[in-house]
Design an enzyme around this catalytic site. Structure first.
Site, mmCIF file in Angstrom:
data_model
loop_
_atom_site.group_PDB
_atom_site.id
_atom_site.type_symbol
_atom_site.label_atom_id
_atom_site.label_comp_id
_atom_site.label_asym_id
_atom_site.label_seq_id
_atom_site.Cartn_x
_atom_site.Cartn_y
_atom_site.Cartn_z
ATOM 1 N N ASP A 128 -0.131 6.742 -4.172
ATOM 2 C CA ASP A 128 1.302 6.525 -3.997
ATOM 3 C C ASP A 128 1.869 5.821 -5.217
ATOM 4 O OD1 ASP A 128 1.389 7.279 -1.021
ATOM 5 O OD2 ASP A 128 -0.094 5.669 -1.016
ATOM 6 N N ASP A 134 -4.709 9.264 -0.572
ATOM 7 C CA ASP A 134 -3.783 9.798 -1.572
ATOM 8 C C ASP A 134 -3.446 8.695 -2.585
ATOM 9 O OD1 ASP A 134 -2.053 8.068 -0.318
ATOM 10 O OD2 ASP A 134 -0.478 9.542 0.022
ATOM 11 N N ASP A 181 1.836 11.129 -4.289
ATOM 12 C CA ASP A 181 3.225 10.946 -3.869
ATOM 13 C C ASP A 181 3.966 10.264 -5.008
ATOM 14 O OD1 ASP A 181 4.079 11.767 -1.355
ATOM 15 O OD2 ASP A 181 3.186 10.057 -0.315
HETATM 16 P P1 ATP Z 1 -4.350 5.694 2.346
HETATM 17 O O1 ATP Z 1 -5.227 4.887 1.473
HETATM 18 O O2 ATP Z 1 -5.115 6.387 3.416
HETATM 19 O O3 ATP Z 1 -3.440 6.612 1.585
HETATM 20 P P2 ATP Z 1 -1.958 4.221 2.796
HETATM 21 O O4 ATP Z 1 -1.711 2.926 3.466
HETATM 22 O O5 ATP Z 1 -1.690 4.307 1.337
HETATM 23 O O6 ATP Z 1 -3.439 4.632 3.128
HETATM 24 P P3 ATP Z 1 0.011 6.314 3.154
HETATM 25 O O7 ATP Z 1 0.107 7.346 4.222
HETATM 26 O O8 ATP Z 1 -0.197 6.832 1.785
HETATM 27 O O9 ATP Z 1 -1.128 5.314 3.602
HETATM 28 O O10 ATP Z 1 1.332 5.478 3.248
HETATM 29 C C1 ATP Z 1 1.583 4.319 2.472
HETATM 30 C C2 ATP Z 1 2.898 3.718 2.890
HETATM 31 O O11 ATP Z 1 3.974 4.570 2.474
HETATM 32 C C3 ATP Z 1 3.029 3.553 4.397
HETATM 33 O O12 ATP Z 1 3.331 2.209 4.683
HETATM 34 C C4 ATP Z 1 4.159 4.434 4.814
HETATM 35 O O13 ATP Z 1 5.026 3.767 5.684
HETATM 36 C C5 ATP Z 1 4.873 4.767 3.519
HETATM 37 N N1 ATP Z 1 5.274 6.181 3.546
HETATM 38 C C6 ATP Z 1 4.465 7.244 3.559
HETATM 39 N N2 ATP Z 1 5.167 8.397 3.603
HETATM 40 C C7 ATP Z 1 6.469 8.041 3.609
HETATM 41 C C8 ATP Z 1 7.713 8.746 3.640
HETATM 42 N N3 ATP Z 1 7.754 10.063 3.666
HETATM 43 N N4 ATP Z 1 8.858 8.017 3.619
HETATM 44 C C9 ATP Z 1 8.800 6.691 3.568
HETATM 45 N N5 ATP Z 1 7.686 5.956 3.538
HETATM 46 C C10 ATP Z 1 6.532 6.619 3.567
HETATM 47 MN MN MN Z 2 -1.682 6.201 0.349
HETATM 48 MN MN MN Z 3 1.180 8.473 0.734
#
Ligand code: ATP
Ligand code: MN
Ligand code: MN
Length: 384
Positions: free
Chosen positions: A206, A204, A308
Site C-alpha cells: 500500500d 499487498d 495499491d
Molecule cells: P496485508 O499485509 O494483508 O496487506 P493490511 O493491513 O495492509 O494487511 P489492506 O487490505 O492492504 O491490509 O488494507 C490496509 C488498510 O487500507 C486498511 O486499514 C483498510 O482500511 C485500508 N483500505 C484498503 N482498501 C481501501 C479502500 N478501497 N478505501 C479505503 N481504505 C482502504
Molecule cells: Mn496491505
Molecule cells: Mn491494500
C-alpha cells in the site's frame, strides 16, 4: 483536553483504539482459533457474529500476559459467550472440537480457496459452492464469467497468494519513488498498510503518494502509471478517478461518513517482480528493478504482487495515512469510537464534529488522536 488514560490498573479498555496491540503477542493459539470462527461466520454471511469473534481475538492480542485459565478473563471486555466457550475448550483440552470441525469442513476450505481470488467476495464464492464448484479448475471447466480484476487474480493466483516480503515492498516503493521524482520532484511516497505496522510480510503493498504543496499532486497518477507500464512493471492495472468533491460535501460526513471506502484517486495494480536474469526481451523496467535486488538475500523467483497506489492532497495526508495504516479492526473501532463517544465522523479525508459542525484539521496522526482525546498509538501497536 488531556488524553484518557489507556490502561488503568489491570483494566482492559473496551475500544481497540484505546489499547496497544503488538504484532507478536502471548495468545496466538487462542486468537487463531477465534479468527477461524470469525472467518467461518463471515463465510456464512453473518457479519455480526464474525465481528464478535474478531473483537474477542483482538482483545486477547492486547493482553501483556498468556491466558492459562478461563477465570483470568472475567474482567476482560469484548468476549462473548460463544468465544468464551471456545476459549474454555482450548484452555482445558488444548484444542477446540468446534474449531477443528470448521477447519476440516469442505465448505470452509472451498470458501477460503475461492475468496483468495482477488475480487471474489463471500457472495460469489458461496454461490459457486452451492452450484457444486470445488476447485479452481472447476471454474475453468464451467467457464465461469469473471471481470478483468478477477481474471487477473485467477491468472496469477499462486503468486498473488504468496506473501510479499518487506524487502520486495521496499524495492517497489523505491521504483515508484524514482518514477515520481522524474515527473514531480518533491512528491512523497509512503509505505503504509501492514508493513508500516511492522509486519515482515503482507498480502499487498500500500503506497500513499502526496506533495507538500497542495494541488501539485493533481494529474500525477496517470503519468506514473503510463511510465511504469511502458517500463514493463505492470501486469495489470485499473485506475479509479477521484470521486472527492470537497470537505464541505455533507455526504462525506453524514450518511456514509465513516465508511472505509474513500474517494482518493487510486490505482490497483499487479507489479511484476521478475528474476532479472530471466527477464523477457524488452522488459527494461524489470531489469531496473533488478538493480534493486541488492535488497534480496536469495535469488528472486518470477513473481508478482498487488500494489495499491493512492494519491492524497497534503491537507488530508495525516487522515489518509491513519486510514491506510490499518489494521482493519483498529480502523473500525477508531471510527466507532469517534462517532459514539465524541460525536465526530472520522474517515481517510478528515475529522468532522457533527454537533459543532466544524472540521478539525491535523498536521500529523498525533494531532488526530489528540482531537479524539486518545493517547497516541504507534503504528506498530495497531495490530489488532
Ligand atoms: P496485508 O499485509 O494483508 O496487506 P493490511 O493491513 O495492509 O494487511 P489492506 O487490505 O492492504 O491490509 O488494507 C490496509 C488498510 O487500507 C486498511 O486499514 C483498510 O482500511 C485500508 N483500505 C484498503 N482498501 C481501501 C479502500 N478501497 N478505501 C479505503 N481504505 C482502504
Ligand atoms: Mn496491505
Ligand atoms: Mn491494500
Amino acid at each position: 483536553t488531556p488524553a484518557e488514560p489507556l490502561e488503568e490498573k489491570g483494566q482492559v479498555a473496551p475500544y481497540i483504539c484505546q489499547r496497544r496491540t503488538p504484532l507478536l503477542h502471548h495468545n496466538s493459539a487462542l486468537t487463531d482459533a477465534l479468527e477461524i470462527m470469525a472467518e467461518e461466520a463471515k463465510f456464512s454471511g453473518s457479519e455480526v457474529r464474525s465481528l464478535a469473534f474478531s473483537r474477542a481475538a483482538s482483545v486477547l492480542k492486547a493482553l501483556p500476559w498468556k491466558v492459562e485459565r478461563i477465570q483470568q478473563l472475567h474482567t476482560v471486555p469484548c468476549i462473548g459467550e460463544h468465544s468464551r466457550r471456545i476459549l474454555q475448550e482450548m484452555l482445558e483440552d488444548g484444542m477446540s472440537a468446534e474449531v477443528e470441525k470448521v477447519r476440516q469442513s469442505e465448505r470452509y476450505r472451498t470458501m477460503k480457496l475461492f475468496t483468495k481470488i482477488f475480487g471474489i467476495g463471500v457472495k460469489i464464492a458461496s454461490q459457486w459452492y452451492q452450484e457444486g464448484l470445488r476447485t479452481l479448475t472447476d471454474l475453468q471447466l464451467h467457464q465461469i464469467k469473471l471481470n478483468k480484476e478477477q481474471q487477473a487474480g485467477l491468472l496469477h493466483y499462486e503468486d498473488l497468494n504468496t506473501p510479499v516480503e518487506l524487502w520486495e515492498a521496499e524495492a517497489i516503493s523505491q521504483v515508484v519513488r524514482q518514477v515520481i521524482e522524474q515527473i514531480l520532484p518533491g512528491a512523497t511516497v509512503t509505505l503504509t498498510g501492514g508493513f508500516r505496522r511492522g509486519k515482515p510480510c503482507g498480502h499487498d503493498v500500500d503506497l500513499l503518494i502526496s506533495h507538500p504543496s497542495e494541488g501539485e499532486e493533481m494529474g500525477l497518477l496517470p503519468k506514473v502509471i503510463s511510465i511504469l507500464d511502458r517500463q514493463g512493471f505492470l501486469l495489470y492495472h485499473s485506475f479509479h478517478r477521484s470521486s472527492f468533491l470537497s470537505l464541505e460535501d455533507e455526504e462525506l460526513w453524514v450518511s456514509g461518513g465513516s465508511s472505509t471506502m474513500d474517494h482518493f484517486e487510486r490505482c490497483l495494480s499487479i507489479f511484476h517482480l521478475g528474476d532479472p536474469a530471466g527477464s523477457r526481451p524488452g522488459a527494461t523496467g524489470v531489469q531496473k528493478l533488478g538493480a534493486l535486488w541488492g535488497l534480496a538475500r536469495r535469488p528472486v523467483p518470477e513473481s508478482c504482487a498487488w500494489v495499491d497506489l493512492v494519491v492524497t492532497p497534503s491537507s488530508q495526508f495525516p487522515f489518509a495515512l491513519l486510514g491506510w495504516t490499518g489494521s482493519r479492526n483498529f480502523e473500525r473501532d477508531l471510527r466507532r469510537f469517534s462517532k459514539r463517544e465524541k460525536k465526530m465522523t472520522l474517515n481517510s479525508h478528515g475529522l468532522y464534529h457533527l454537533e459543532q459542525k466544524i472540521f478539525l484539521p491535523a498536521a500529523s496522526e498525533e494531532e488526530i488522536f489528540q482531537h479524539l482525546g486518545l493517547e497516541y498509538i504507534l503504528p506498530e501497536e495497531r495490530n489488532a
